[in-house]
Write a protein that holds these residues in place. Structure first.
Motif, mmCIF file in Angstrom:
data_model
loop_
_atom_site.group_PDB
_atom_site.id
_atom_site.type_symbol
_atom_site.label_atom_id
_atom_site.label_comp_id
_atom_site.label_asym_id
_atom_site.label_seq_id
_atom_site.Cartn_x
_atom_site.Cartn_y
_atom_site.Cartn_z
ATOM 1 N N PHE A 59 -65.628 -38.825 6.846
ATOM 2 C CA PHE A 59 -65.618 -40.258 7.137
ATOM 3 C C PHE A 59 -64.695 -41.007 6.176
ATOM 4 C CE2 PHE A 59 -67.181 -44.507 6.204
ATOM 5 C CZ PHE A 59 -67.321 -45.070 7.466
ATOM 6 N N TYR A 60 -64.895 -40.801 4.875
ATOM 7 C CA TYR A 60 -64.087 -41.517 3.891
ATOM 8 C C TYR A 60 -62.613 -41.119 3.969
ATOM 9 C CZ TYR A 60 -68.148 -43.578 1.610
ATOM 10 O OH TYR A 60 -69.262 -44.313 1.332
ATOM 11 N N ALA A 61 -62.345 -39.845 4.190
ATOM 12 C CA ALA A 61 -60.952 -39.403 4.305
ATOM 13 C C ALA A 61 -60.270 -40.069 5.487
ATOM 14 C CB ALA A 61 -60.899 -37.882 4.461
ATOM 15 N N GLY A 432 -70.211 -24.170 -1.512
ATOM 16 C CA GLY A 432 -69.487 -25.320 -0.979
ATOM 17 C C GLY A 432 -68.525 -25.889 -1.998
ATOM 18 N N TRP A 433 -68.999 -25.965 -3.265
ATOM 19 C CA TRP A 433 -68.108 -26.427 -4.323
ATOM 20 C C TRP A 433 -66.973 -25.431 -4.555
ATOM 21 C CZ3 TRP A 433 -67.589 -31.110 -5.576
ATOM 22 C CH2 TRP A 433 -68.668 -32.000 -5.555
ATOM 23 N N GLY A 434 -67.255 -24.154 -4.323
ATOM 24 C CA GLY A 434 -66.194 -23.156 -4.423
ATOM 25 C C GLY A 434 -65.082 -23.417 -3.431
ATOM 26 N N ILE A 435 -65.460 -23.810 -2.218
ATOM 27 C CA ILE A 435 -64.458 -24.146 -1.203
ATOM 28 C C ILE A 435 -63.671 -25.382 -1.618
ATOM 29 C CG2 ILE A 435 -64.153 -24.941 1.170
ATOM 30 C CD1 ILE A 435 -66.471 -23.166 1.986
ATOM 31 N N VAL A 436 -64.363 -26.372 -2.220
ATOM 32 C CA VAL A 436 -63.678 -27.578 -2.686
ATOM 33 C C VAL A 436 -62.646 -27.220 -3.749
ATOM 34 C CG1 VAL A 436 -63.986 -29.765 -3.908
ATOM 35 C CG2 VAL A 436 -65.592 -29.113 -2.105
ATOM 36 N N VAL A 437 -63.038 -26.355 -4.690
ATOM 37 C CA VAL A 437 -62.112 -25.936 -5.754
ATOM 38 C C VAL A 437 -60.920 -25.194 -5.159
ATOM 39 C CG1 VAL A 437 -61.847 -24.439 -7.772
ATOM 40 C CG2 VAL A 437 -63.892 -25.863 -7.525
ATOM 41 N N LEU A 438 -61.182 -24.303 -4.209
ATOM 42 C CA LEU A 438 -60.095 -23.575 -3.556
ATOM 43 C C LEU A 438 -59.156 -24.534 -2.842
ATOM 44 C CD1 LEU A 438 -58.826 -20.874 -2.713
ATOM 45 C CD2 LEU A 438 -60.359 -20.865 -0.724
ATOM 46 N N CYS A 439 -59.720 -25.509 -2.161
ATOM 47 C CA CYS A 439 -58.907 -26.518 -1.473
ATOM 48 C C CYS A 439 -58.041 -27.278 -2.473
ATOM 49 C CB CYS A 439 -59.822 -27.478 -0.711
ATOM 50 S SG CYS A 439 -58.969 -28.828 0.104
ATOM 51 N N ALA A 440 -58.634 -27.625 -3.629
ATOM 52 C CA ALA A 440 -57.887 -28.355 -4.654
ATOM 53 C C ALA A 440 -56.736 -27.525 -5.212
ATOM 54 C CB ALA A 440 -58.832 -28.776 -5.777
ATOM 55 N N VAL A 448 -56.367 -33.534 -6.939
ATOM 56 C CA VAL A 448 -56.456 -34.631 -7.904
ATOM 57 C C VAL A 448 -57.230 -35.798 -7.308
ATOM 58 C CG1 VAL A 448 -55.115 -36.330 -9.194
ATOM 59 C CG2 VAL A 448 -54.335 -33.951 -9.088
ATOM 60 N N SER A 449 -56.948 -36.122 -6.053
ATOM 61 C CA SER A 449 -57.640 -37.245 -5.416
ATOM 62 C C SER A 449 -59.124 -36.954 -5.229
ATOM 63 C CB SER A 449 -56.988 -37.571 -4.072
ATOM 64 O OG SER A 449 -57.208 -36.535 -3.127
ATOM 65 N N ILE A 450 -59.486 -35.683 -4.959
ATOM 66 C CA ILE A 450 -60.899 -35.317 -4.821
ATOM 67 C C ILE A 450 -61.636 -35.581 -6.125
ATOM 68 C CG2 ILE A 450 -62.473 -33.359 -4.582
ATOM 69 C CD1 ILE A 450 -60.506 -32.204 -2.522
ATOM 70 N N ILE A 451 -61.014 -35.210 -7.245
ATOM 71 C CA ILE A 451 -61.633 -35.453 -8.552
ATOM 72 C C ILE A 451 -61.833 -36.955 -8.771
ATOM 73 C CG2 ILE A 451 -61.281 -35.287 -11.045
ATOM 74 C CD1 ILE A 451 -59.757 -32.663 -10.499
ATOM 75 N N LEU A 452 -60.795 -37.746 -8.481
ATOM 76 C CA LEU A 452 -60.886 -39.192 -8.690
ATOM 77 C C LEU A 452 -61.940 -39.823 -7.790
ATOM 78 C CD1 LEU A 452 -57.083 -40.085 -9.030
ATOM 79 C CD2 LEU A 452 -58.783 -39.853 -10.857
ATOM 80 N N VAL A 453 -61.950 -39.408 -6.524
ATOM 81 C CA VAL A 453 -62.938 -39.952 -5.586
ATOM 82 C C VAL A 453 -64.343 -39.536 -6.001
ATOM 83 C CG1 VAL A 453 -63.772 -39.870 -3.202
ATOM 84 C CG2 VAL A 453 -61.337 -40.114 -3.649
#
Length: 471
Positions: A59-61, A432-440, A448-453
């Motif tokens: 949604f936010y993206a 799930g966080w592993g997938i986020v890290v892989l995506c980053a 970088v934007s994921i970390i800031l958000v």
């Protein structure tokens, strides 16, 4: 590609509970939403909590990238058929009626010099097609006087020598469209913004597939969109179902756009150079003419142009760049439409008119060929008109998905509230966080934007849910 939330109210009044593939979507934010409300609500299942987290990021993206995504998709759709649209617009500049005799290229050069007001001509564009005009290219002003360096195109009828008109290449409508598409007319800053939007576009597509996933349901709203019912439910179906059918195409077009980007694109280019796959000698170092005695006259245009044309293919544009110094040779890049995969370079000695070298894109090393393929695929040029149509479809559908997503949010937004989704009761699981890290790691600008958000979300959550001060 996903819906916004479907709550009990929609199910009761739409009568479509059995048709919906996603009854577990989280509710939109409402008055009184606080930590106490979350704690008082039934504890969500692990799958429901995962769905809520993914949906919230989707949604936010979609909301935050929408303005840039609209610019990129609209300009991309326009640019796909640039050649055809330019042909219609500039027909009188580009097309001529063949005659029995063509003027010599040296005579035509004098026409260009007169029109340009200077003998400083850097290039000539010719075609094997006898119905095409020719264009000489000269500098327009000095760099800084008109901003970045500009070039004047001088269109001439090669049969009559008539000056058909002149254009400043950088002022052309499609040049501006391309700059908007690449950098929003904001230079390097704009390029990073478009790269960020492109990365989040890929994330939107991936999360959209997750949210659409049937989860055992096989009815309307999964594979076939509804055409009747509440407007919200119809929009949700068309948003999700249309998206799932074209997601492979959208991923291909979006991912290949990263080859133009300042971070990932330059990283790929650096890798290709370090691997020795960058055509420095073949294409990026000026070609050398054979040594000659001082004072040797250069070959005329009428001696060198036929050598270039002899290496051309049907529908080629032969863009001859004149030698810049006495030791250099002339080099032309031949290209069909704007298909970078069709590039062919031809080098001709400026003194003898002798053919020195011919290099096709297919002769280059693998990584640079990947770059050429990616550019042509992104522009819809790889297989001509059919893939142009697919690129146009991709741009239009991506625009439609963004618009329908915002439309659904606006329809469901409570009066006087943002309508943003609630924070899920629990965070993502470790995998799930592993997938986020892989995506980053794969998409570092998005990372970088994921970390800031994420930081902003935590701070906002603490502020929003903080208890009122006691007196």
């Amino acid at each position: 590609m996903t819906d916004t939330s479907l709550d009990a109210h929609d199910v009761q009044h739409d009568g479509s509970a059995q048709d919906s593939p996603q009854l577990e979507a989280p509710a939109l934010e409402r008055e009184g939403n606080s930590q106490n409300d979350v704690a008082a609500s039934p504890k969500p299942s692990a799958s429901g909590n995962l769905y809520a987290n993914v949906w919230r990021w989707h949604f936010y993206a979609g909301l935050l990238t929408a303005p840039i995504l609209w610019i990129v998709t609209i300009t991309g759709a326009l640019y796909v058929f640039r050649t055809e649209l330019t042909e219609l617009r500039d027909h009188d500049l580009l097309r001529v009626t063949p005659a029995e005799r063509r003027m010599s290229y040296e005579e035509l050069k004098q026409v260009a010099v007169t029109a340009h007001g200077s003998s400083d001509l850097e290039a000539l564009i010719v075609y094997p097609d006898s119905t095409r005009s020719i264009q000489f290219v000269g500098h327009h002003g000095e760099e800084g006087e008109h901003g970045p360096e500009e070039h004047k195109l001088i269109h001439i009828d090669p049969y009559s020598g008539t000056l058909l008109g002149t254009q400043i290449a950088e002022h052309d409508f499609f040049h501006i469209v391309l700059e908007l598409h690449r950098n929003l007319l904001l230079g390097t800053t704009g390029r990073f913004v478009t790269e960020l939007t492109t990365c989040w576009g890929i994330i939107l597509l991936a999360t959209g597939v997750f949210l659409w996933w049937p989860r055992g349901k096989k009815n309307v709203g999964v594979w076939v969109p509804r055409v009747r019912g509440k407007l919200y439910a119809v929009l949700r179906d068309w948003h999700a179902v249309t998206g799932i059918y074209v997601v492979p195409l959208l991923l291909i077009v979006t991912a290949t756009g990263l080859f133009f980007s300042p971070l990932m694109g330059n990283a790929f280019n650096t890798t290709a150079k370090k691997a020795g796959h960058w055509p420095i000698k073949e294409w990026f170092v000026p070609p050398q003419s054979k040594p000659v005695a001082e004072g040797t006259p250069v070959a005329t245009l009428d001696e060198i142009v036929p050598t270039f044309l002899a290496q051309s293919r049907p529908n080629d544009a032969v863009r001859i760049r004149f030698a810049e110094s006495p030791e250099h040779a002339h080099r032309a890049f031949l290209i069909q439409d704007e298909d970078k995969n069709s590039y062919r370079s031809v080098d001709v000695d400026q003194y003898t008119g002798e053919l020195l070298n011919v290099v096709d894109g297919s002769d280059l090393k693998f990584l640079y060929r990947v770059r050429l393929w990616a550019v042509s695929i992104h522009m819809g040029q790889i297989f001509g008109t059919p893939t142009k149509i697919l690129a146009l479809v991709a741009a239009v559908v991506m625009l439609a998905l963004s618009i329908t997503g915002l439309w659904m949010w606006w329809m469901r937004k409570p009066s006087g509230r943002t309508g943003f989704p609630r924070r899920p009761a629990r965070s993502l699981p470790n995998w799930g966080w592993g997938i986020v890290v892989l995506c980053a790691l794969v998409l570092p600008v998005a990372g970088v934007s994921i970390i800031l958000v994420g930081i902003f979300d935590q701070l906002w959550g603490r502020f929003y849910n903080a208890p009122p001060p006691t007196t």
